[in-house]
Design an enzyme around this catalytic site. Sequence first.
Site, PDB file in Angstrom:
ATOM      1  N   TYR A  86      -8.612 -28.783  -6.838  1.00  0.00           N
ATOM      2  CA  TYR A  86      -7.777 -28.947  -5.649  1.00  0.00           C
ATOM      3  C   TYR A  86      -7.786 -30.414  -5.245  1.00  0.00           C
ATOM      4  CZ  TYR A  86      -8.319 -23.868  -5.384  1.00  0.00           C
ATOM      5  OH  TYR A  86      -8.322 -22.527  -5.670  1.00  0.00           O
ATOM      6  N   ASN A 107       1.389 -19.610  -3.851  1.00  0.00           N
ATOM      7  CA  ASN A 107       2.261 -19.712  -5.021  1.00  0.00           C
ATOM      8  C   ASN A 107       2.991 -18.379  -5.229  1.00  0.00           C
ATOM      9  OD1 ASN A 107       3.397 -20.011  -7.564  1.00  0.00           O
ATOM     10  ND2 ASN A 107       1.449 -20.119  -8.640  1.00  0.00           N
ATOM     11  N   HIS A 116      -3.894 -20.473 -11.577  1.00  0.00           N
ATOM     12  CA  HIS A 116      -5.214 -20.113 -12.117  1.00  0.00           C
ATOM     13  C   HIS A 116      -5.892 -21.317 -12.763  1.00  0.00           C
ATOM     14  CE1 HIS A 116      -2.290 -19.407 -15.371  1.00  0.00           C
ATOM     15  NE2 HIS A 116      -3.268 -19.754 -16.203  1.00  0.00           N
ATOM     16  N   GLU A 143      -6.607 -18.591 -22.105  1.00  0.00           N
ATOM     17  CA  GLU A 143      -6.102 -19.917 -22.461  1.00  0.00           C
ATOM     18  C   GLU A 143      -7.144 -20.777 -23.165  1.00  0.00           C
ATOM     19  OE1 GLU A 143      -4.163 -21.891 -19.218  1.00  0.00           O
ATOM     20  OE2 GLU A 143      -2.769 -20.240 -18.907  1.00  0.00           O
TER      21      GLU A 143
END
Length: 150
Positions: A86, A107, A116, A143
């Site tokens: 962030y 979002n 994410h 991912e």
Amino acid sequence: MISASLETPVGPLSVAERDGAIVRLDWTAEASGQSALLTQALDQLRAYFAGELTVFDLPLQVDGSDFQRAVCDAMLAIPFGETRTYGDIAKQLGAPPQPVGNACGGNPIPVIIPCHRVLGASGLGGFSGKGGVETKVALLKHEGAASLLI
């Protein structure tokens, strides 16, 4: 607005379209119609979860403030398998981290706009999708970003 849905490893997902753009993704099996764009969105989500797609190519419309859209644009720039904090996004936008976190939580198109991939400075941070942080971890593992979680 019309929507279509599919079953995924993180539960049922519904994608909504309005005026030729994707405007929402949520954890429901809601479907109220079909269009070429919704078919394309579902096909891309299937390919993403099959490990065949790393970048979505869909027209998106984020309803919200200029700041909300700027945070979503910053999240879209995070490559597949990578993360930012962030604080990283806050520095990029010249804003404090807490409003960035709030914008990430707001979002409207998670997964496609990869909130994410945004973590707290000393932990995972939150996730507004169904399943909360467990779903965030599942997406990061999918991912190949799991090493970042240890």
